[in-house]
Design a protein around this motif. Structure first.
Motif, PDB file in Angstrom:
ATOM      1  N   THR A 192       0.826  -1.213   0.000  1.00 15.03           N
ATOM      2  CA  THR A 192       0.000   0.000   0.000  1.00 15.03           C
ATOM      3  C   THR A 192       0.860   1.262   0.000  1.00 15.03           C
ATOM      4  O   THR A 192       1.937   1.293   0.601  1.00 15.03           O
ATOM      5  CB  THR A 192      -0.959   0.023   1.203  1.00 15.03           C
ATOM      6  OG1 THR A 192      -1.767   1.211   1.117  1.00 15.03           O
ATOM      7  CG2 THR A 192      -0.209   0.034   2.522  1.00 15.03           C
ATOM      8  N   GLY A 248      -1.659   3.655   2.779  1.00  9.35           N
ATOM      9  CA  GLY A 248      -1.915   3.113   4.115  1.00  9.35           C
ATOM     10  C   GLY A 248      -3.313   2.562   4.306  1.00  9.35           C
ATOM     11  O   GLY A 248      -3.723   2.307   5.439  1.00  9.35           O
ATOM     12  N   ARG A 249      -4.063   2.386   3.203  1.00 10.72           N
ATOM     13  CA  ARG A 249      -5.421   1.837   3.337  1.00 10.72           C
ATOM     14  C   ARG A 249      -5.533   0.537   2.554  1.00 10.72           C
ATOM     15  O   ARG A 249      -5.465   0.523   1.331  1.00 10.72           O
ATOM     16  CB  ARG A 249      -6.465   2.835   2.839  1.00 10.72           C
ATOM     17  CG  ARG A 249      -6.648   3.960   3.835  1.00 10.72           C
ATOM     18  CD  ARG A 249      -7.732   4.939   3.423  1.00 10.72           C
ATOM     19  NE  ARG A 249      -7.258   6.281   3.742  1.00 10.72           N
ATOM     20  CZ  ARG A 249      -7.365   7.342   2.952  1.00 10.72           C
ATOM     21  NH1 ARG A 249      -7.981   7.231   1.788  1.00 10.72           N
ATOM     22  NH2 ARG A 249      -6.883   8.500   3.326  1.00 10.72           N
ATOM     23  N   ALA A 309      -8.286  -9.097  11.030  1.00 10.74           N
ATOM     24  CA  ALA A 309      -8.084  -7.996  11.977  1.00 10.74           C
ATOM     25  C   ALA A 309      -7.126  -8.428  13.088  1.00 10.74           C
ATOM     26  O   ALA A 309      -6.216  -7.682  13.484  1.00 10.74           O
ATOM     27  CB  ALA A 309      -9.429  -7.554  12.556  1.00 10.74           C
ATOM     28  N   ARG A 334      -3.239  -6.968  13.901  1.00 13.38           N
ATOM     29  CA  ARG A 334      -2.776  -6.510  15.217  1.00 13.38           C
ATOM     30  C   ARG A 334      -1.506  -7.242  15.624  1.00 13.38           C
ATOM     31  O   ARG A 334      -0.533  -6.655  16.065  1.00 13.38           O
ATOM     32  CB  ARG A 334      -3.864  -6.777  16.272  1.00 13.38           C
ATOM     33  CG  ARG A 334      -4.498  -5.523  16.832  1.00 13.38           C
ATOM     34  CD  ARG A 334      -5.343  -5.794  18.061  1.00 13.38           C
ATOM     35  NE  ARG A 334      -6.179  -6.983  17.958  1.00 13.38           N
ATOM     36  CZ  ARG A 334      -7.356  -7.027  17.347  1.00 13.38           C
ATOM     37  NH1 ARG A 334      -7.858  -5.944  16.779  1.00 13.38           N
ATOM     38  NH2 ARG A 334      -8.050  -8.143  17.304  1.00 13.38           N
ATOM     39  N   ALA A 366      -0.870  -0.221   8.441  1.00 15.51           N
ATOM     40  CA  ALA A 366      -1.916   0.212   7.522  1.00 15.51           C
ATOM     41  C   ALA A 366      -3.293   0.044   8.175  1.00 15.51           C
ATOM     42  O   ALA A 366      -3.474  -0.763   9.079  1.00 15.51           O
ATOM     43  CB  ALA A 366      -1.854  -0.606   6.237  1.00 15.51           C
ATOM     44  N   GLU A 367      -4.244   0.851   7.692  1.00 21.11           N
ATOM     45  CA  GLU A 367      -5.628   0.721   8.134  1.00 21.11           C
ATOM     46  C   GLU A 367      -6.281  -0.398   7.308  1.00 21.11           C
ATOM     47  O   GLU A 367      -6.284  -0.335   6.081  1.00 21.11           O
ATOM     48  CB  GLU A 367      -6.327   2.048   7.863  1.00 21.11           C
ATOM     49  CG  GLU A 367      -7.668   2.228   8.504  1.00 21.11           C
ATOM     50  CD  GLU A 367      -8.247   3.566   8.063  1.00 21.11           C
ATOM     51  OE1 GLU A 367      -9.441   3.589   7.714  1.00 21.11           O
ATOM     52  OE2 GLU A 367      -7.487   4.565   8.036  1.00 21.11           O
ATOM     53  N   VAL A 368      -6.764  -1.425   7.980  1.00 20.02           N
ATOM     54  CA  VAL A 368      -7.283  -2.604   7.284  1.00 20.02           C
ATOM     55  C   VAL A 368      -8.806  -2.622   7.379  1.00 20.02           C
ATOM     56  O   VAL A 368      -9.365  -2.610   8.474  1.00 20.02           O
ATOM     57  CB  VAL A 368      -6.693  -3.897   7.879  1.00 20.02           C
ATOM     58  CG1 VAL A 368      -7.315  -5.123   7.212  1.00 20.02           C
ATOM     59  CG2 VAL A 368      -5.175  -3.917   7.733  1.00 20.02           C
ATOM     60  N   THR A 369      -9.475  -2.583   6.221  1.00 14.83           N
ATOM     61  CA  THR A 369     -10.933  -2.637   6.175  1.00 14.83           C
ATOM     62  C   THR A 369     -11.364  -3.957   5.543  1.00 14.83           C
ATOM     63  O   THR A 369     -10.931  -4.275   4.436  1.00 14.83           O
ATOM     64  CB  THR A 369     -11.489  -1.482   5.327  1.00 14.83           C
ATOM     65  OG1 THR A 369     -10.946  -0.252   5.811  1.00 14.83           O
ATOM     66  CG2 THR A 369     -13.010  -1.436   5.403  1.00 14.83           C
ATOM     67  N   GLU A 427     -13.798   3.778   0.994  1.00 16.71           N
ATOM     68  CA  GLU A 427     -12.675   3.933   1.928  1.00 16.71           C
ATOM     69  C   GLU A 427     -11.402   4.410   1.223  1.00 16.71           C
ATOM     70  O   GLU A 427     -10.440   4.796   1.872  1.00 16.71           O
ATOM     71  CB  GLU A 427     -12.354   2.596   2.612  1.00 16.71           C
ATOM     72  CG  GLU A 427     -13.303   2.197   3.720  1.00 16.71           C
ATOM     73  CD  GLU A 427     -13.176   3.098   4.942  1.00 16.71           C
ATOM     74  OE1 GLU A 427     -12.043   3.478   5.275  1.00 16.71           O
ATOM     75  OE2 GLU A 427     -14.210   3.427   5.533  1.00 16.71           O
ATOM     76  N   VAL A 450      -9.268   2.446  -0.502  1.00 11.38           N
ATOM     77  CA  VAL A 450      -8.141   1.509  -0.387  1.00 11.38           C
ATOM     78  C   VAL A 450      -7.386   1.491  -1.718  1.00 11.38           C
ATOM     79  O   VAL A 450      -7.977   1.588  -2.789  1.00 11.38           O
ATOM     80  CB  VAL A 450      -8.608   0.072  -0.025  1.00 11.38           C
ATOM     81  CG1 VAL A 450      -9.430   0.086   1.255  1.00 11.38           C
ATOM     82  CG2 VAL A 450      -9.364  -0.584  -1.159  1.00 11.38           C
TER      83      VAL A 450
END
Lengths: 278, 278
Positions: free
Chosen positions: B109, B112-113, B129, B133, B139-142, B177, B179
């Motif tokens: 990425t 960061g998305r 998720a 962690r 990165a922000e994970v959706t 979002e 991504v």
């Protein structure tokens, strides 16, 4: 559960301490035993056979005396000529410092053009070009030697006008190639990351060999069940085959305060290498 | 030199065959033993304890009977609940199918998305998720569930108007979002890559769990000295706990012509799971 034996890390000198730094940060429960073979430093100008013999000797020491559970070859020269042999003959997993970064850079590129910078010796050895072929990297890989970068880092001069001017000159071929990803293929270079990023432009992603080697180390420890159980930060050990005081003084600049003292280690004597241009 | 023992790969059913495909393509000298636990498929609706018991049973068979040198958990459900236990208790390296893709997506990425798509069960389990962690992915994970995708692939319908309309609907939250990288977190989804790329736009990089798992497998084999010596493509073995004819017929669509026949394997009977919505 967990294997509390240390991880062995070695380099011809200090550069591998940036890999040690990345390992400490990523794997805080792991203990390191670092060997800096400063008595026979640098490896770059030596023959492949000589470097392989040094690597065998150091790994034998790490496995037999220090009881390491894994070895990280944090030296570009040794990784490029000795890795296959070490993997075939050592009873513990072995990772090198070339392939992790290359793999990550090939993954990170959008336009298929990856730049690699390293010392003159590393670039001339073709180590990255060979690894790209072996890993069947589809990106176009352009290498550029950066003589002088190591000396600036070892002097602690990482953002002066002089280093900026040098970087402009050495990196211009990579800018012309339009690389969108740049692999820092020498363990000293992350200290110049800001200068390099300024010169390359904000759109170019920098990949650190040291960080990627630490990520691969974690993967191998986890997949083989060799990771240490969670514990407070263990005390790391640093071994130098040369002047121990010099090693500590230089090494602290690269590793940080965890390097308080070093022990002497003795290997077979070897003639000094021919003069090298890095 | 080289270790010619096979690599064990298992899944609750067919999806893991895309991982097998990636392994065959990347590691042509390696032999695979694939177990598809179709008699107890799907694992999604089962309890974690039950899935762990199944995974233990299959891995014991692969290690004790088939003498595998490494295990690839090519099942999202089993990888998310059983990986730690398998790694701690199995004498050979174990990789799962969740972390390799996540690591690669986080590396790829730029903004960061990162988006992750998977079955309803995988997304609801929080496996991605949790792994984000654990791996300290910055990165922000959706995550987005894509019920229906698996059924389209299993019907061989990968580019119809219907699947395009469904993809538009299911992927729209990820487009909102912004991504720039999308992880195909289900082993069936690479068959929909063209449709998914059309919907997401050409600037979004698609990362395949199957390919990334194969890359990590190669790394582990190489670093541990467990890779097979170069040899002509060995014949792979496919084991199914359910109807063998059905396994071959369905499986060939996902793996290709190497799947000519399958052998029966028997595990402890288990009640069918509750109805699942994938």
């Amino acid at each position: 559960m967990g294997d509390d034996r240390p991880i062995g890390v070695f380099d011809s000198g200090f550069g591998g301490l940036t890999v040690a730094r990345a390992l400490i940060d990523l794997l805080p429960s792991e203990q390191l035993v670092y060997v800096g073979d400063t008595a026979r430093y640098p490896y770059g100008p030596r023959s492949a056979e000589e470097v392989r013999a040094f690597a065998r000797e150091i790994v034998a020491r790490l496995v037999d005396v220090d009881d390491v559970k894994m070895v990280v070859v944090a030296c570009n020269t040794a990784a490029s000529v000795a890795l296959d042999e070490l993997r075939a003959t050592t009873g513990v997993p072995v990772v090198g410092v070339i392939e992790p970064g290359l793999r990550a850079a090939a993954r990170a590129t959008r336009n298929g053009r990856v730049g690699v910078i390293g010392t003159t010796g590393t670039v001339a050895s073709g180590a990255y070009a060979n690894a790209a072929r072996r890993l069947r990297v589809v990106a176009e890989v352009t290498c550029a030697a950066c003589p002088g970068f190591v000396e600036f880092v070892e002097r602690g001069e990482t953002s002066s006008d002089q280093v900026h001017v040098l970087a402009e000159r050495l990196l211009s071929p990579l800018r012309r190639e339009g690389v969108d990803t740049l692999l820092l293929g020498c363990t000293h270079y992350p200290f110049l990351a800001r200068t390099i990023a300024d010169v390359m432009g904000r759109d170019v992603v920098l990949v650190s060999s040291a960080d990627e080697t630490a990520f691969d180390t974690r993967l191998i420890l986890e997949s083989t069940g060799l990771g240490a159980a969670p514990r407070p930060a263990p005390e790391h050990r640093f071994l130098s085959s040369g002047d121990v005081g010099w090693f500590v003084e230089m090494g602290r600049r690269l590793l940080g305060p965890e390097l308080e003292r070093a022990e002497a280690v003795h290997f077979r004597a070897a003639p000094p290498p021919a003069a090298e241009s890095r």
